[in-house]
Design a protein around this motif. Structure first.
Motif, PDB file in Angstrom:
ATOM      1  N   PHE A  50       6.087  -6.659   2.273  1.00 45.45           N
ATOM      2  CA  PHE A  50       6.948  -5.609   2.504  1.00 45.45           C
ATOM      3  C   PHE A  50       7.809  -5.508   3.750  1.00 45.45           C
ATOM      4  O   PHE A  50       8.938  -5.355   3.776  1.00 45.45           O
ATOM      5  N   ILE A  51       7.138  -6.263   4.695  1.00 46.38           N
ATOM      6  CA  ILE A  51       8.134  -6.453   6.008  1.00 46.38           C
ATOM      7  C   ILE A  51       7.964  -8.025   6.323  1.00 46.38           C
ATOM      8  O   ILE A  51       6.650  -8.682   6.078  1.00 46.38           O
TER       9      ILE A  51
ATOM     10  N   SER B  30      12.048  10.959 -14.200  1.00 46.90           N
ATOM     11  CA  SER B  30      11.746  11.683 -13.183  1.00 46.90           C
ATOM     12  C   SER B  30      12.824  12.855 -12.814  1.00 46.90           C
ATOM     13  O   SER B  30      12.424  13.958 -12.414  1.00 46.90           O
ATOM     14  N   ASP B  92      11.933   8.215  -1.856  1.00 43.98           N
ATOM     15  CA  ASP B  92      10.801   7.143  -1.675  1.00 43.98           C
ATOM     16  C   ASP B  92      10.059   6.681  -0.507  1.00 43.98           C
ATOM     17  O   ASP B  92       9.317   6.653  -0.307  1.00 43.98           O
ATOM     18  N   GLN B  95       7.854   9.754   0.352  1.00 42.16           N
ATOM     19  CA  GLN B  95       6.449   9.768  -0.298  1.00 42.16           C
ATOM     20  C   GLN B  95       5.750   8.536  -0.047  1.00 42.16           C
ATOM     21  O   GLN B  95       4.800   8.621  -0.222  1.00 42.16           O
ATOM     22  N   GLY B  96       6.502   7.428   0.705  1.00 38.98           N
ATOM     23  CA  GLY B  96       5.875   6.324   0.686  1.00 38.98           C
ATOM     24  C   GLY B  96       5.736   5.362  -0.452  1.00 38.98           C
ATOM     25  O   GLY B  96       5.332   4.254  -0.234  1.00 38.98           O
ATOM     26  N   THR B  97       6.308   5.625  -1.433  1.00 36.68           N
ATOM     27  CA  THR B  97       6.387   5.191  -2.755  1.00 36.68           C
ATOM     28  C   THR B  97       7.024   3.721  -2.503  1.00 36.68           C
ATOM     29  O   THR B  97       6.930   2.756  -3.472  1.00 36.68           O
ATOM     30  N   ILE B  98       8.195   3.682  -1.364  1.00 38.33           N
ATOM     31  CA  ILE B  98       8.995   2.747  -1.294  1.00 38.33           C
ATOM     32  C   ILE B  98       8.188   1.340  -0.977  1.00 38.33           C
ATOM     33  O   ILE B  98       8.331   0.273  -1.404  1.00 38.33           O
ATOM     34  N   GLU B  99       6.937   1.637  -0.496  1.00 44.08           N
ATOM     35  CA  GLU B  99       5.895   0.574  -0.157  1.00 44.08           C
ATOM     36  C   GLU B  99       5.472  -0.200  -1.334  1.00 44.08           C
ATOM     37  O   GLU B  99       4.913  -1.060  -1.578  1.00 44.08           O
ATOM     38  N   ILE B 100       5.292   0.833  -2.282  1.00 42.67           N
ATOM     39  CA  ILE B 100       4.751   0.446  -3.784  1.00 42.67           C
ATOM     40  C   ILE B 100       5.831  -0.276  -4.343  1.00 42.67           C
ATOM     41  O   ILE B 100       5.461  -1.391  -4.683  1.00 42.67           O
ATOM     42  N   LEU B 101       6.868   0.269  -4.576  1.00 41.09           N
ATOM     43  CA  LEU B 101       8.063  -0.392  -5.211  1.00 41.09           C
ATOM     44  C   LEU B 101       8.225  -1.615  -4.818  1.00 41.09           C
ATOM     45  O   LEU B 101       8.530  -2.747  -5.480  1.00 41.09           O
ATOM     46  N   LEU B 102       8.410  -1.750  -3.372  1.00 38.63           N
ATOM     47  CA  LEU B 102       9.029  -3.057  -2.856  1.00 38.63           C
ATOM     48  C   LEU B 102       7.762  -4.106  -2.633  1.00 38.63           C
ATOM     49  O   LEU B 102       8.090  -5.361  -2.168  1.00 38.63           O
ATOM     50  N   LYS B 258      13.131  -1.104   5.701  1.00 39.40           N
ATOM     51  CA  LYS B 258      12.256  -0.387   4.757  1.00 39.40           C
ATOM     52  C   LYS B 258      11.070   0.122   5.449  1.00 39.40           C
ATOM     53  O   LYS B 258      10.139   0.705   5.018  1.00 39.40           O
ATOM     54  N   ALA B 259      10.521  -0.722   6.556  1.00 38.99           N
ATOM     55  CA  ALA B 259       9.140  -0.365   6.988  1.00 38.99           C
ATOM     56  C   ALA B 259       9.163   0.767   8.092  1.00 38.99           C
ATOM     57  O   ALA B 259       8.246   1.363   8.401  1.00 38.99           O
TER      58      ALA B 259
END
Lengths: 319, 260
Positions: A50-51, B30, B92, B95-102, B258-259
């Protein structure tokens, strides 16, 4: 299976992960322990791709995260902190979506969804919107998502967070079962959980790895390791001094209890610490026997995790 | 005997772009899961036709064309499309879903492209639903079907350009309001650069070549050309390159932030 070498992550001037090296083999469940903000989550985010790390290498199943991030991600199932999910979807739609993104279609996809739904007991909420689920179910949906492709590696960031004691127990059983064949890293700050589930533990403080060992090895670092606890029904005059005379005993501490019946019956605990962690239980119990001292209980401590935890993390924070 | 296809370029393409369709499907789905989609479509239809009839005096213009209809699009899109794009990444992130998606085996460009295409498709659907306007012009007179067609193509392309800008601003923040305002302002500047009133005064301050160059950066300049019925490759390239550039910026932003 997972190799982390000299991992460093800096956010601006702050060093979140400071030169961490460790390895996890197949069949191991590795527990990440540490105070909040120690760098546990950051390390997990780097392993999952992720990072990116500032420096260092991570190899998962023979693939380098820096070179073949997708190859690594295919082998990993990841449960992020706070168990995020697309909350406007229902459970089945969401799990199907994850399965499809992971390349499964049709019957294969449906089988994968069925399998994880069974493992995580989600059948009763399959058609409910995720947003309306309780924290425990949300956590399980996220766990199901992580396992949909039956990955060889699971990275779980606080997997039992927000679960009730029964659910926690269930989740630990599942993780322990998976741990037989998979490689698992999980973070927690529940020490009892680490002892229940993990075959090995790493303590991180201020981004540095301070301890790496089995739960037994960690327990052995405790001052209470092999200490004998003797509980008597009321304080005994001179017992402390007598206990101190026993061979192999280093020191004795007395902890007075509450007066339970107003007649002076206050259960008192004597902690008998051995010299250099040797086993002194037989000596102590023989002594009590010979003096005809009545006691409520006597046992040797394995060691106190919370003590070890405080000891290594506080020391690190002060240095 | 089975063929090992795992290393052919075809399967490689498939494995990288394979997740695109599920992502587009999920995103589109969605939209329609929440009332936002229906509210948006209704507002889209009311505002596009409303401006045509009332502000543009469509009926009095005595002209069987959709020129007036399209005339207002650059202005309406400022609000309409910024409001579609603002949630794209911001949501995303929140919701934190960015971490799932990426952390799924999806290349970042596939995720960015998938989300963008889903939203663009959604705008396309809203645009298609304005078809009663076409029927009306045919009922009232004999419009040039080709011009109507190019108008729609141009509007859709321009919508994509607006959307790519709001995708980009959405990737910068987890706050949808900030995302909306930033995208609104960037698009507003790009519209105003080609606005007649401004362009005539630009010549007073800058040399002609510079004021020309500035107007060339505007949505309005390129959209007006298409609106008139001329699909010039330069205008198409302009919109597509805005989209490409903004999506690239979107990818770079996500790569680095992203983080956080």
């Amino acid at each position: 299976m997972i190799e982390v070498r000299k991992l460093v992550k800096k956010f601006g001037g702050l060093t979140a992960v400071d030169n961490i090296t460790f390895e996890v083999k197949q069949g191991q469940v590795l527990g990440f322990l540490g105070p909040n903000g120690a760098g546990k989550s950051t390390t997990m985010k780097i392993i999952t791709g992720f990072i990116p790390p500032t420096s260092g290498t991570i190899i998962v199943g023979g693939k380098d995260v820096g070179e073949d991030s997708l190859g690594v991600r295919r082998q990993i199932g990841y449960l992020p902190e706070n168990a995020p999910a697309y909350s406007e979807m229902n459970v089945r739609e969401y799990l199907r979506f994850i399965a499809e993104v992971r390349g499964m279609r049709g019957a294969e996809r449906n089988r994968a969804v069925e399998r994880v739904v069974e493992i995580t007991s989600l059948d009763e909420v399959l058609h409910r919107i995720i947003d309306n689920l309780s924290k425990g179910f949300k956590q399980r949906v996220c766990f199901a998502q992580a396992m949909i492709h039956d990955p060889p590696v699971l990275i779980l960031d606080e997997p039992t967070d927000g679960l009730d004691p029964n659910q926690k127990h269930e989740m630990r059983e599942v993780i322990r079962g998976m741990g037989q064949t998979k490689t698992i890293i999980l973070s927690t700050h529940i020490l009892e959980e680490m002892e229940a589930v993990c075959t090995r533990a790493i303590i991180i403080a201020n981004g540095r790895l301070v301890v790496d060992g089995t739960p037994d090895e960690l327990a052995a670092m405790s001052r209470h390791h092999n200490a004998v606890m003797v509980r008597t029904i009321r304080p005994q005059d001179g017992l402390e001094a007598q206990l101190r005379e026993i061979k192999g005993v280093a020191s004795v501490e007395r902890e007075d209890g509450k007066d339970v019946d107003g007649k002076g019956n206050a259960p008192t605990t004597y902690a008998v610490f051995p010299q250099s962690a040797q086993v002194i239980l037989p000596e102590v119990s023989r002594f009590l026997e010979s003096k005809k001292i009545e006691f409520l209980e006597i046992f040797a401590e394995r060691g106190r995790m919370d003590e070890v935890f405080r000891q290594v993390t506080l020391h690190e924070e002060h240095s | 005997m089975t063929l090992n296809r795992s290393n052919t370029p075809d399967s490689l393409m498939k494995s990288n772009f394979g997740p695109m369709l599920p992502i587009i499907k999920r995103e589109l789905f969605s939209y329609f899961r929440s009332p936002v989609a229906y509210v948006f479509i209704i507002i889209f239809l009311i505002s596009t036709t409303g401006t045509t009839w009332y502000l543009g005096n469509f009926y009095q213009s005595n002209e069987a064309s959709l020129g007036i209809f399209f005339f207002f699009h650059p202005w309406l899109y400022l609000i309409l499309i910024s409001s579609v794009g603002m949630r794209l990444w911001a949501e995303d992130r929140r919701q934190g879903t960015i971490e799932i998606l990426l952390t799924l085996p999806v290349p970042l460009y596939v995720a960015v492209l998938g989300k963008f295409l889903a939203a663009w498709l959604f705008i396309g659907i809203a645009l298609l639903l304005t078809f009663p306007m076409i029927l009306t012009t045919y009922y009232l007179g004999e419009p040039d079907g080709g011009i109507i067609f190019t108008g729609y193509v141009g509007s859709f392309l321009m919508g994509g350009a607006y959307l790519s800008i709001s995708c980009f601003t959405s990737s910068l923040t987890k706050n949808q309001v900030i995302s909306f305002i930033t995208s609104f302002i960037i698009c507003l500047v790009l519209v105003l650069l080609g606005w007649g009133v401004l362009t005539t005064s630009l010549v007073d301050f800058f040399p002609v070549w510079l004021s020309d160059l500035i107007t060339q950066f505007s949505f309005t300049t390129h959209f007006n050309a298409i609106r008139r019925g001329e699909i010039d490759s330069r205008d198409v390239v302009y919109f597509l390159s805005i989209i490409g550039f903004m999506l690239l910026a979107n990818i770079l932003v996500l790569e680095h932030t992203k983080a956080s």
